[in-house]
Write an enzyme that holds these catalytic residues in place. Structure first.
Site, mmCIF file in Angstrom:
data_model
loop_
_atom_site.group_PDB
_atom_site.id
_atom_site.type_symbol
_atom_site.label_atom_id
_atom_site.label_comp_id
_atom_site.label_asym_id
_atom_site.label_seq_id
_atom_site.Cartn_x
_atom_site.Cartn_y
_atom_site.Cartn_z
ATOM 1 N N PRO A 50 -1.996 13.052 3.173
ATOM 2 C CA PRO A 50 -3.235 12.670 2.560
ATOM 3 C C PRO A 50 -3.781 11.260 2.431
ATOM 4 O O PRO A 50 -3.005 10.436 1.564
ATOM 5 C CB PRO A 50 -3.290 13.478 1.431
ATOM 6 C CG PRO A 50 -1.717 13.261 1.187
ATOM 7 C CD PRO A 50 -0.677 13.445 2.562
ATOM 8 N N ASP A 107 -0.525 6.734 1.788
ATOM 9 C CA ASP A 107 -0.321 8.200 1.859
ATOM 10 C C ASP A 107 -0.107 8.664 0.171
ATOM 11 O O ASP A 107 0.689 8.238 -0.470
ATOM 12 C CB ASP A 107 1.075 8.269 2.300
ATOM 13 C CG ASP A 107 1.398 9.820 2.501
ATOM 14 O OD1 ASP A 107 1.162 10.678 1.865
ATOM 15 O OD2 ASP A 107 2.393 10.070 3.382
ATOM 16 N N HIS A 108 -1.012 9.430 -0.204
ATOM 17 C CA HIS A 108 -1.210 9.786 -1.750
ATOM 18 C C HIS A 108 0.315 10.808 -2.075
ATOM 19 O O HIS A 108 0.349 10.874 -3.384
ATOM 20 C CB HIS A 108 -2.319 10.651 -1.891
ATOM 21 C CG HIS A 108 -2.883 10.433 -3.092
ATOM 22 N ND1 HIS A 108 -2.170 9.869 -4.403
ATOM 23 C CD2 HIS A 108 -4.169 10.365 -3.720
ATOM 24 C CE1 HIS A 108 -2.929 9.664 -5.341
ATOM 25 N NE2 HIS A 108 -4.255 10.082 -5.025
ATOM 26 N N ARG A 109 0.984 11.292 -1.071
ATOM 27 C CA ARG A 109 2.133 11.795 -1.393
ATOM 28 C C ARG A 109 3.039 10.896 -2.000
ATOM 29 O O ARG A 109 3.953 11.253 -2.827
ATOM 30 C CB ARG A 109 2.926 12.582 -0.224
ATOM 31 C CG ARG A 109 1.791 13.593 0.300
ATOM 32 C CD ARG A 109 2.673 14.309 1.578
ATOM 33 N NE ARG A 109 2.717 13.241 2.502
ATOM 34 C CZ ARG A 109 3.605 13.267 3.792
ATOM 35 N NH1 ARG A 109 3.972 14.471 4.070
ATOM 36 N NH2 ARG A 109 3.425 12.430 4.748
ATOM 37 N N VAL A 122 2.192 7.301 -2.930
ATOM 38 C CA VAL A 122 1.771 6.437 -3.563
ATOM 39 C C VAL A 122 0.701 6.834 -4.595
ATOM 40 O O VAL A 122 -0.373 7.499 -4.112
ATOM 41 C CB VAL A 122 0.970 5.207 -2.785
ATOM 42 C CG1 VAL A 122 0.605 4.053 -3.518
ATOM 43 C CG2 VAL A 122 2.166 4.798 -1.813
#
Length: 489
Positions: free
Chosen positions: A283, A459-461, A463
């Site tokens: 994401p 990567d929002h997973r 960070v």
């Protein structure tokens, strides 16, 4: 033709070049059938999905046969050249076709079929695939539950294919100690397995027509055609979009006026697959920061007059790279990766800094390993060497893997900002825009300043928004005032 002494024919198979790739393209042969070669002499240029590699000869002898012409894509482990070694050879070339019988008819001594090595034979670029008697790679196995009936998938077409394909569990397979049985996993490439999965075609029991009984795309499509023929026009078999959109081969051979068809392979093929995988797996979040970098530009002018930097090319990218290394010490979550198999976040101690480089072969991302340990002058030298090597097409596969974060300098093309896509396996990528002279607020007045925009995708997973923002702010702080780096180390 005759051989004056005992001669052994050795078959050289395309080795794994250390990238975990399944195929490579033979770009150019540097030898011909009948040529005498020395050990480690370069015999071919091979293009993987990342780099062009010079392939050295693992033997000293005579080239008996080139199995594939230049321009051919070859699976790892497939034979590409045969040598006559351990004796003199008169230079004759056997007839085309299976070279084993032809060689045995004219050369004394054991043939390649009689002298298959039991272990992998090392060469300068890696290890070839393990070779077994008969020339067929060992199939992998998977464990199936005991007494579990073959479940036909939903849909009349899928039921039809299950009825047509033999049981995936051979009768001769003995049960495992756990009470389960071992079934052979069919040999095929990842794209073919995905195609079969999308179409609902089980690979178990399909007879492969490729090298070593490899199941090919054509085999899967043939199975699909058989289903559609038996199930009738009302079959619920899923359609294959690529069939409808793919051009007729005759049209490809004779493109319409004004069309140019370029095969998708090598770097372009790898880049496309990697970007699609990244875009639909991680994401992405992109943040932008526009800053006054006049102090950084002034610093570069001073460094160029300094003896310690004499002869060293120092650019804004050099300062950005150093700022990234410093900011990562304070924000380590951006120097990490997502391990799907173990459901863990892996944080790295070293910063393997990737620099996206536009080359004639496409986009490459070579890395500077342990960049955080380099002084500014050493970092500048590494950046110069990295880009020159990439543009010359000499980057090694090892330098194209193992990166932890990437910088892409879109400013060299006059671009201000963008939304870069992550390299698969990395948590962040920073795009550096063009430095522009423009009116800017400075000391309560409007002045002409050097302005730059940074674009950070992460990567929002891995960070959080706060972590990504703090990292970007730290990089911006250093570029606004390089002396602030002293407060961060």
């Amino acid at each position: 033709m005759t051989a004056t002494t005992s001669t052994t024919v050795r078959e050289f198979r395309l080795p794994d070049l250390g990238e975990g790739l399944t195929e490579s393209e033979i770009v150019q042969w540097h030898v011909a059938e009948g040529d005498t070669v020395e050990l480690n002499q370069i015999i071919a240029d091979v293009e993987t999905a990342k780099a062009v590699v010079e392939l050295p000869s693992p033997y000293a002898g005579v080239v008996v046969r080139l199995h594939e012409p230049a321009g051919t894509t070859v699976d790892v482990g497939a034979p590409i050249v045969s040598f006559a070694v351990a004796g003199e050879y008169d230079g004759g070339v056997p007839a085309a076709g299976e070279h084993g019988p032809a060689v045995r008819a004219v050369l004394p001594g054991p043939s390649v079929a009689d002298e298959v090595p039991a272990k992998r034979e090392p060469n300068l670029v890696g290890y070839g695939a393990a070779i077994e008697k008969g020339g067929r790679p060992q199939r992998r196995h998977r464990v199936l539950p005991p007494s579990t009936p073959a479940m036909a998938p939903a849909g009349s077409a899928q039921v039809a294919v299950m009825a047509q394909i033999p049981s995936p569990v051979p009768a001769a397979v003995a049960p495992a100690p756990s009470g389960r049985v071992l079934a052979e996993r069919p040999r095929s490439t990842p794209p073919v397995r995905k195609l079969a999965r999308d179409l609902g075609i089980p690979l178990d029991g399909l007879q492969g027509t490729g090298p070593g009984a490899l199941i090919t795309r054509a085999d899967v499509l043939a199975a699909l055609a058989g289903i559609e023929g038996s199930a009738g026009a009302s079959s619920s078999a899923p359609s294959l979009p690529s069939q409808a959109s793919s051009p007729d081969p005759r049209q490809a051979a004779h493109p319409a006026a004004g069309q140019t068809r370029i095969p998708i392979r090598g770097v372009r093929k790898h880049t496309a697959a990697a970007m699609v995988a990244s875009a639909f797996t991680a994401p992405h979040v992109t943040e932008f920061l526009t800053i006054d970098v006049t102090p950084t530009i002034d610093l570069l002018a001073e460094l160029k007059q300094t003896r310690a930097f004499e002869g060293i090319r120092v650019t804004p990218l050099t300062i950005v790279a150093k700022a990234v290394c410093i900011a990562l010490q304070r924000n380590p979550s951006l120097n990490s990766s997502w391990d799907e198999a173990t459901q863990e976040i892996v944080q790295y101690a070293d910063v393997n800094l990737g620099i996206a480089a536009a080359t004639p072969r496409g986009l490459l991302v070579p890395h500077i390993r342990a960049a955080q340990s380099l002084a500014l002058a050493d970092l500048a030298r590494s950046l110069t060497a990295l880009t020159e090597t990439a543009r010359a097409g000499k980057t090694s596969p090892a330098d194209l893997s193992g990166g932890t974060i990437t910088i892409t300098n879109i400013g060299v093309f006059g671009i201000d900002a963008g939304t870069p896509i992550l390299n698969p396996g990395e948590a962040a990528i920073l795009a550096v825009g063009a430095v522009r002279r423009m009116p800017w607020e400075y000391q309560d007045a409007v002045a002409l300043r050097s302005v730059l925009t940074l674009s950070l995708s992460f990567d929002h997973r891995l960070v959080d928004g706060e972590q990504g923002s703090r990292f970007l702010a730290d990089v911006g702080t250093i570029l606004r005032n390089p002396a602030m780096a002293l407060t961060m180390v």
